[in-house]
Design a protein around this motif. Structure first.
Motif, PDB file in Angstrom:
ATOM      1  N   ASN A 161       0.750  -1.240   0.070  1.00  0.00           N
ATOM      2  CA  ASN A 161       0.042  -0.007  -0.026  1.00  0.00           C
ATOM      3  C   ASN A 161       0.924   1.306   0.105  1.00  0.00           C
ATOM      4  OD1 ASN A 161      -2.358  -1.535  -0.029  1.00  0.00           O
ATOM      5  ND2 ASN A 161      -2.629  -1.336   2.191  1.00  0.00           N
ATOM      6  N   ARG A 162       2.165   1.313   0.738  1.00  0.00           N
ATOM      7  CA  ARG A 162       2.918   2.453   0.840  1.00  0.00           C
ATOM      8  C   ARG A 162       3.448   2.704  -0.607  1.00  0.00           C
ATOM      9  NH1 ARG A 162       2.674   6.643   3.614  1.00  0.00           N
ATOM     10  NH2 ARG A 162       3.157   5.913   5.670  1.00  0.00           N
ATOM     11  N   GLU A 163       4.052   1.481  -1.333  1.00  0.00           N
ATOM     12  CA  GLU A 163       4.584   1.538  -2.200  1.00  0.00           C
ATOM     13  C   GLU A 163       3.573   2.343  -3.365  1.00  0.00           C
ATOM     14  OE1 GLU A 163       5.888  -2.312  -2.944  1.00  0.00           O
ATOM     15  OE2 GLU A 163       7.889  -1.867  -2.092  1.00  0.00           O
ATOM     16  N   VAL A 164       2.224   1.940  -3.511  1.00  0.00           N
ATOM     17  CA  VAL A 164       1.523   2.422  -4.348  1.00  0.00           C
ATOM     18  C   VAL A 164       1.120   4.049  -4.009  1.00  0.00           C
ATOM     19  CG1 VAL A 164      -0.973   2.595  -4.925  1.00  0.00           C
ATOM     20  CG2 VAL A 164      -0.012   0.239  -4.721  1.00  0.00           C
ATOM     21  N   GLU A 165       1.272   4.412  -2.868  1.00  0.00           N
ATOM     22  CA  GLU A 165       1.250   5.878  -2.497  1.00  0.00           C
ATOM     23  C   GLU A 165       2.453   6.532  -2.899  1.00  0.00           C
ATOM     24  OE1 GLU A 165       0.659   5.514   1.962  1.00  0.00           O
ATOM     25  OE2 GLU A 165      -1.336   5.796   1.737  1.00  0.00           O
ATOM     26  N   VAL A 166       3.470   6.005  -2.781  1.00  0.00           N
ATOM     27  CA  VAL A 166       4.694   6.455  -3.554  1.00  0.00           C
ATOM     28  C   VAL A 166       4.668   6.819  -4.663  1.00  0.00           C
ATOM     29  CG1 VAL A 166       7.142   6.215  -3.693  1.00  0.00           C
ATOM     30  CG2 VAL A 166       6.453   5.895  -1.457  1.00  0.00           C
ATOM     31  N   LEU A 167       4.134   5.635  -5.516  1.00  0.00           N
ATOM     32  CA  LEU A 167       4.218   5.513  -6.983  1.00  0.00           C
ATOM     33  C   LEU A 167       3.201   6.433  -7.644  1.00  0.00           C
ATOM     34  CD1 LEU A 167       5.114   4.066  -9.498  1.00  0.00           C
ATOM     35  CD2 LEU A 167       3.214   2.565  -9.119  1.00  0.00           C
ATOM     36  N   LEU A 168       2.083   6.840  -6.758  1.00  0.00           N
ATOM     37  CA  LEU A 168       1.193   7.890  -7.224  1.00  0.00           C
ATOM     38  C   LEU A 168       1.826   9.284  -7.287  1.00  0.00           C
ATOM     39  CD1 LEU A 168      -1.745   8.559  -7.831  1.00  0.00           C
ATOM     40  CD2 LEU A 168      -2.213   8.689  -5.489  1.00  0.00           C
ATOM     41  N   TRP A 169       2.675   9.700  -6.165  1.00  0.00           N
ATOM     42  CA  TRP A 169       2.915  10.923  -6.065  1.00  0.00           C
ATOM     43  C   TRP A 169       4.131  10.884  -7.132  1.00  0.00           C
ATOM     44  CZ3 TRP A 169       0.990  14.914  -4.153  1.00  0.00           C
ATOM     45  CH2 TRP A 169       0.041  14.780  -3.112  1.00  0.00           C
ATOM     46  N   LEU A 170       4.923   9.900  -7.269  1.00  0.00           N
ATOM     47  CA  LEU A 170       5.819   9.907  -8.370  1.00  0.00           C
ATOM     48  C   LEU A 170       5.254  10.126  -9.846  1.00  0.00           C
ATOM     49  CD1 LEU A 170       8.901   9.179  -9.173  1.00  0.00           C
ATOM     50  CD2 LEU A 170       8.126   6.908  -9.655  1.00  0.00           C
ATOM     51  N   VAL A 171       4.071   9.745 -10.091  1.00  0.00           N
ATOM     52  CA  VAL A 171       3.404   9.997 -11.353  1.00  0.00           C
ATOM     53  C   VAL A 171       2.812  11.357 -11.433  1.00  0.00           C
ATOM     54  CG1 VAL A 171       1.227   9.460 -12.505  1.00  0.00           C
ATOM     55  CG2 VAL A 171       2.658   7.383 -11.791  1.00  0.00           C
ATOM     56  N   ARG A 172       2.514  12.018 -10.248  1.00  0.00           N
ATOM     57  CA  ARG A 172       2.277  13.456 -10.421  1.00  0.00           C
ATOM     58  C   ARG A 172       3.447  14.240 -10.364  1.00  0.00           C
ATOM     59  NH1 ARG A 172      -1.897  12.934  -4.976  1.00  0.00           N
ATOM     60  NH2 ARG A 172      -3.625  11.853  -6.380  1.00  0.00           N
ATOM     61  N   GLY A 173       4.728  13.694 -10.607  1.00  0.00           N
ATOM     62  CA  GLY A 173       5.761  14.543 -10.750  1.00  0.00           C
ATOM     63  C   GLY A 173       6.432  14.818  -9.391  1.00  0.00           C
ATOM     64  N   ALA A 174       6.060  14.397  -8.245  1.00  0.00           N
ATOM     65  CA  ALA A 174       6.652  14.785  -6.940  1.00  0.00           C
ATOM     66  C   ALA A 174       8.152  14.471  -7.027  1.00  0.00           C
ATOM     67  CB  ALA A 174       5.818  14.430  -6.075  1.00  0.00           C
ATOM     68  N   SER A 175       8.959  15.312  -6.358  1.00  0.00           N
ATOM     69  CA  SER A 175      10.280  14.988  -5.740  1.00  0.00           C
ATOM     70  C   SER A 175      10.260  14.196  -4.750  1.00  0.00           C
ATOM     71  CB  SER A 175      11.228  16.376  -5.840  1.00  0.00           C
ATOM     72  OG  SER A 175      10.975  16.710  -4.661  1.00  0.00           O
ATOM     73  N   ASN A 176      11.582  13.636  -4.535  1.00  0.00           N
ATOM     74  CA  ASN A 176      11.661  12.703  -3.203  1.00  0.00           C
ATOM     75  C   ASN A 176      11.350  13.301  -2.047  1.00  0.00           C
ATOM     76  OD1 ASN A 176      12.514  10.733  -4.871  1.00  0.00           O
ATOM     77  ND2 ASN A 176      14.708  10.509  -4.432  1.00  0.00           N
ATOM     78  N   GLU A 177      11.598  14.763  -2.112  1.00  0.00           N
ATOM     79  CA  GLU A 177      11.382  15.610  -0.715  1.00  0.00           C
ATOM     80  C   GLU A 177       9.944  15.806  -0.871  1.00  0.00           C
ATOM     81  OE1 GLU A 177      15.426  16.032  -2.043  1.00  0.00           O
ATOM     82  OE2 GLU A 177      13.899  16.015  -3.246  1.00  0.00           O
ATOM     83  N   ALA A 178       9.490  16.133  -1.974  1.00  0.00           N
ATOM     84  CA  ALA A 178       7.858  16.278  -1.826  1.00  0.00           C
ATOM     85  C   ALA A 178       7.125  15.002  -1.536  1.00  0.00           C
ATOM     86  CB  ALA A 178       7.623  16.784  -3.031  1.00  0.00           C
ATOM     87  N   ILE A 179       7.469  13.839  -1.775  1.00  0.00           N
ATOM     88  CA  ILE A 179       6.773  12.628  -1.406  1.00  0.00           C
ATOM     89  C   ILE A 179       7.103  12.557  -0.069  1.00  0.00           C
ATOM     90  CG2 ILE A 179       7.004   9.908  -1.596  1.00  0.00           C
ATOM     91  CD1 ILE A 179       7.969  10.431  -4.738  1.00  0.00           C
ATOM     92  N   ALA A 180       8.264  12.681   0.397  1.00  0.00           N
ATOM     93  CA  ALA A 180       8.552  12.539   1.941  1.00  0.00           C
ATOM     94  C   ALA A 180       7.537  13.358   2.690  1.00  0.00           C
ATOM     95  CB  ALA A 180      10.023  12.634   2.017  1.00  0.00           C
ATOM     96  N   LYS A 181       7.346  14.652   2.472  1.00  0.00           N
ATOM     97  CA  LYS A 181       6.791  15.628   3.111  1.00  0.00           C
ATOM     98  C   LYS A 181       5.050  15.059   3.049  1.00  0.00           C
ATOM     99  CE  LYS A 181       5.593  20.717   3.324  1.00  0.00           C
ATOM    100  NZ  LYS A 181       5.701  21.845   2.648  1.00  0.00           N
ATOM    101  N   GLN A 182       4.870  14.758   1.993  1.00  0.00           N
ATOM    102  CA  GLN A 182       3.413  14.478   1.752  1.00  0.00           C
ATOM    103  C   GLN A 182       2.964  13.031   2.521  1.00  0.00           C
ATOM    104  OE1 GLN A 182       0.769  15.949   0.261  1.00  0.00           O
ATOM    105  NE2 GLN A 182       2.127  17.491  -0.698  1.00  0.00           N
ATOM    106  N   LEU A 183       3.912  12.022   2.765  1.00  0.00           N
ATOM    107  CA  LEU A 183       3.542  10.748   3.286  1.00  0.00           C
ATOM    108  C   LEU A 183       4.038  10.626   4.778  1.00  0.00           C
ATOM    109  CD1 LEU A 183       4.246   8.077   0.180  1.00  0.00           C
ATOM    110  CD2 LEU A 183       2.141   9.431   1.058  1.00  0.00           C
ATOM    111  N   TYR A 184       4.862  11.736   5.191  1.00  0.00           N
ATOM    112  CA  TYR A 184       5.281  11.892   6.572  1.00  0.00           C
ATOM    113  C   TYR A 184       6.331  10.882   6.623  1.00  0.00           C
ATOM    114  CZ  TYR A 184       1.477  15.098   7.058  1.00  0.00           C
ATOM    115  OH  TYR A 184       0.443  16.192   6.990  1.00  0.00           O
ATOM    116  N   ILE A 185       7.157  10.652   5.831  1.00  0.00           N
ATOM    117  CA  ILE A 185       8.587   9.665   5.853  1.00  0.00           C
ATOM    118  C   ILE A 185       9.759  10.481   5.668  1.00  0.00           C
ATOM    119  CG2 ILE A 185       6.816   7.707   5.643  1.00  0.00           C
ATOM    120  CD1 ILE A 185       7.617   7.586   2.651  1.00  0.00           C
ATOM    121  N   SER A 186      10.539   9.545   5.909  1.00  0.00           N
ATOM    122  CA  SER A 186      11.961  10.142   5.393  1.00  0.00           C
ATOM    123  C   SER A 186      12.351   9.989   3.961  1.00  0.00           C
ATOM    124  CB  SER A 186      13.290   9.563   6.443  1.00  0.00           C
ATOM    125  OG  SER A 186      13.294   8.320   5.976  1.00  0.00           O
TER     126      SER A 186
END
Length: 229
Positions: A169-194
């Motif tokens: 489930n977490r990988e799907v969430e990361v993948l969704l933000w990746l498809v939206r064009g988010a950077s690693n930093e932005a994904i971390a902020k959105q999902l509250y992870i490092s």
């Protein structure tokens, strides 16, 4: 005037762009084309939001839509999807400041008939308009090469059905933000992870999808229906 289907017809254009200064510049450029070509095109409306763009399309039935990717209360992808759902006959040509492969792929997958970078507008817009009106797809040569290489790469990657890719489930969430064009930093902020955790998830996603880059992951994920852009 523009010849279409053996007849001369005035081309009607809808401008969909949230920056009024850019819309004004587009009008000026189109006026220049009209003067050079002896007439042939007219702007029948302007919109800065998804809702207005669809409303004007329904009311005025333009031949061509010049569409930005970033709009008020939505984006160009939403416009393209609604045009497809409604089976509107307008031909959408994207004009965008985004030059990343994933933006191009998303737009073309959603139904755009062409993609022009705003930085190259004066050099490419008229060729793009003429190409799209012929019912052909317009992409600058360098962009077309990258686009089709990525498409071929996606075809060559795993054809495993989406349900057997076994993404968490977490990988799907990361993948969704990746498809939206988010950077690693932005994904971390959105999902509250490092950021380190994001990178670990991406490594796992790449392995499961059998890809080696972010763009290939995006293309493959959309091809398999794992996420929607």
């Amino acid at each position: 005037m523009l010849a279409r289907s053996g007849q001369t017809k005035t081309l009607s254009i809808l401008l969909v762009e949230d920056d009024r200064h850019f819309r004004s510049g587009l009008r000026t450029l189109l006026d220049l084309y009209r003067a050079e070509q002896g007439g042939g095109c007219t702007v029948v409306g302007e919109a800065s939001s998804v809702e207005t763009a669809i409303s004007l399309t329904t009311q005025r039935h333009p031949d061509l839509m010049l569409l930005d990717m970033e709009l008020e209360y939505g984006d160009g992808i939403a416009v393209l999807r609604q045009l497809q759902e409604r089976q509107e006959q307008v031909k959408p040509l994207v004009l965008s400041a985004h030059q990343e492969d994933y933006w191009i792929y998303r737009a073309m997958q959603a139904g755009a008939m062409g993609y022009v970078f705003k930085s190259q507008l004066t050099q490419q817009l008229w060729d793009a308009i003429v190409t799209v009106l012929r019912g052909e797809v317009y992409l600058p040569s360098a962009v077309a090469t990258r686009f089709f290489r990525q498409f071929q790469a996606s075809q060559a990657t795993s054809t495993t059905p989406a349900e057997t890719c076994q993404l968490s489930n977490r990988e799907v969430e990361v993948l969704l933000w990746l498809v939206r064009g988010a950077s690693n930093e932005a994904i971390a902020k959105q999902l509250y992870i490092s950021i380190a955790t994001v990178k670990a998830h991406l490594t796992s996603i790449f392995e499961k999808l059998q890809v080696t880059s972010r763009t290939q992951a995006i293309v493959t994920a959309m091809k398999l229906g794992l996420v929607q852009p």
